[in-house]
Design a protein around this motif. Structure first.
Motif, mmCIF file in Angstrom:
data_model
loop_
_atom_site.group_PDB
_atom_site.id
_atom_site.type_symbol
_atom_site.label_atom_id
_atom_site.label_comp_id
_atom_site.label_asym_id
_atom_site.label_seq_id
_atom_site.Cartn_x
_atom_site.Cartn_y
_atom_site.Cartn_z
ATOM 1 N N LYS A 91 0.811 -1.217 0.000
ATOM 2 C CA LYS A 91 0.000 0.000 0.000
ATOM 3 C C LYS A 91 0.849 1.275 0.000
ATOM 4 N N GLN A 92 2.166 1.127 -0.005
ATOM 5 C CA GLN A 92 3.036 2.299 -0.071
ATOM 6 C C GLN A 92 2.768 3.039 -1.382
ATOM 7 N N SER A 93 2.815 4.326 -1.316
ATOM 8 C CA SER A 93 2.632 5.107 -2.545
ATOM 9 C C SER A 93 3.903 5.060 -3.380
ATOM 10 N N VAL A 94 3.752 5.340 -4.661
ATOM 11 C CA VAL A 94 4.911 5.397 -5.553
ATOM 12 C C VAL A 94 5.859 6.492 -5.075
ATOM 13 N N LYS A 95 5.290 7.542 -4.535
ATOM 14 C CA LYS A 95 6.114 8.631 -4.009
ATOM 15 C C LYS A 95 6.997 8.147 -2.865
ATOM 16 N N GLU A 96 6.431 7.371 -1.943
ATOM 17 C CA GLU A 96 7.212 6.818 -0.827
ATOM 18 C C GLU A 96 8.301 5.874 -1.339
ATOM 19 N N LEU A 97 7.945 5.047 -2.297
ATOM 20 C CA LEU A 97 8.912 4.106 -2.867
ATOM 21 C C LEU A 97 10.029 4.850 -3.588
ATOM 22 N N ALA A 98 9.676 5.891 -4.323
ATOM 23 C CA ALA A 98 10.676 6.675 -5.064
ATOM 24 C C ALA A 98 11.697 7.278 -4.104
ATOM 25 N N LYS A 99 11.209 7.748 -2.975
ATOM 26 C CA LYS A 99 12.098 8.324 -1.973
ATOM 27 C C LYS A 99 13.074 7.266 -1.434
ATOM 28 N N LYS A 100 12.587 6.044 -1.241
ATOM 29 C CA LYS A 100 13.418 4.970 -0.689
ATOM 30 C C LYS A 100 14.514 4.520 -1.649
ATOM 31 N N VAL A 101 14.275 4.649 -2.967
ATOM 32 C CA VAL A 101 15.282 4.218 -3.946
ATOM 33 C C VAL A 101 15.990 5.403 -4.602
ATOM 34 N N ASN A 102 15.663 6.599 -4.124
ATOM 35 C CA ASN A 102 16.330 7.817 -4.594
ATOM 36 C C ASN A 102 16.137 8.070 -6.098
ATOM 37 N N LEU A 103 14.901 7.874 -6.550
ATOM 38 C CA LEU A 103 14.525 8.167 -7.932
ATOM 39 C C LEU A 103 13.266 9.026 -7.923
ATOM 40 N N SER A 104 12.945 9.582 -9.067
ATOM 41 C CA SER A 104 11.689 10.324 -9.166
ATOM 42 C C SER A 104 10.528 9.341 -9.350
ATOM 43 N N ILE A 105 9.328 9.849 -9.251
ATOM 44 C CA ILE A 105 8.125 9.018 -9.269
ATOM 45 C C ILE A 105 7.951 8.277 -10.594
ATOM 46 N N THR A 106 8.165 8.944 -11.720
ATOM 47 C CA THR A 106 7.904 8.332 -13.029
ATOM 48 C C THR A 106 8.726 7.070 -13.281
ATOM 49 N N PRO A 107 10.065 7.084 -13.093
ATOM 50 C CA PRO A 107 10.801 5.837 -13.334
ATOM 51 C C PRO A 107 10.434 4.707 -12.365
#
Length: 163
Positions: free
Chosen positions: A20-36
């Motif tokens: 249920k994590q948002s893509v935004k939260e995941l992007a922050k964890k992998v140090n990428l922007s939301i789109t990739p």
């Protein structure tokens, strides 16, 4: 087989921990922007690496406190008998997992049930109706020590090295 980079593996681990994590939260964890990150997740879904998103339900909350493992042996090894058994088992709600096995028995079933009466009902009224079964042996759990569906994709020490 498809190869995955460390970011894919981290995303897989994170989604298994909490889908249920948002893509935004995941992007922050992998140090990428939301789109990739969104594109990577869609690729993992398209490749059937991510097969499904589910809610894990606590069986105790539903009064299903008995876990049984049934070893099933068929009367003989014949393709039609295996197919018949497999099809029958797929439709039994009590069966949470079913595996075709090598060794002294043919199948291993994991059952989630309310109690011993529920188990007895399953054996007498459902599974023993199949005349292709020669033997059923069951074992019952006392306590769950570990119960997870997580397939660890990246070791934590490798993840720390990348960050």
């Amino acid at each position: 087989m498809v190869s995955f980079d460390k970011i894919d593996l981290i995303l897989l681990d994170e989604l298994q921990r909490d889908s249920k994590q948002s893509v935004k939260e995941l992007a922050k964890k992998v140090n990428l922007s939301i789109t990739p990150v969104h594109e990577r997740i869609k690729k993992l879904e398209a490749l059937n690496v991510i097969q499904n998103y589910v809610a894990v339900v606590n069986p105790n909350a539903l009064g299903k406190t008995l876990v049984a493992y049934c070893q099933v042996k068929l009367i003989r090894h014949q393709e039609g008998l295996f197919e018949e058994f497999e099809q029958y088992v797929r439709d039994l709600d009590e069966v949470q997992e079913a595996y075709y096995m090598a060794g002294p028995y043919d199948f291993l079933l994991k059952l989630i049930l309310k109690d011993m009466k529920d188990y007895q009902n399953f054996v007498v009224h459902k599974i023993s109706k199949l005349d292709i079964i020669s033997n059923i042996r069951s074992a019952f759990t006392i306590q769950s020590i570990k119960n997870t569906s997580m397939i660890k994709c990246i070791l934590d020490e490798n993840r720390d090295e990348e960050e």
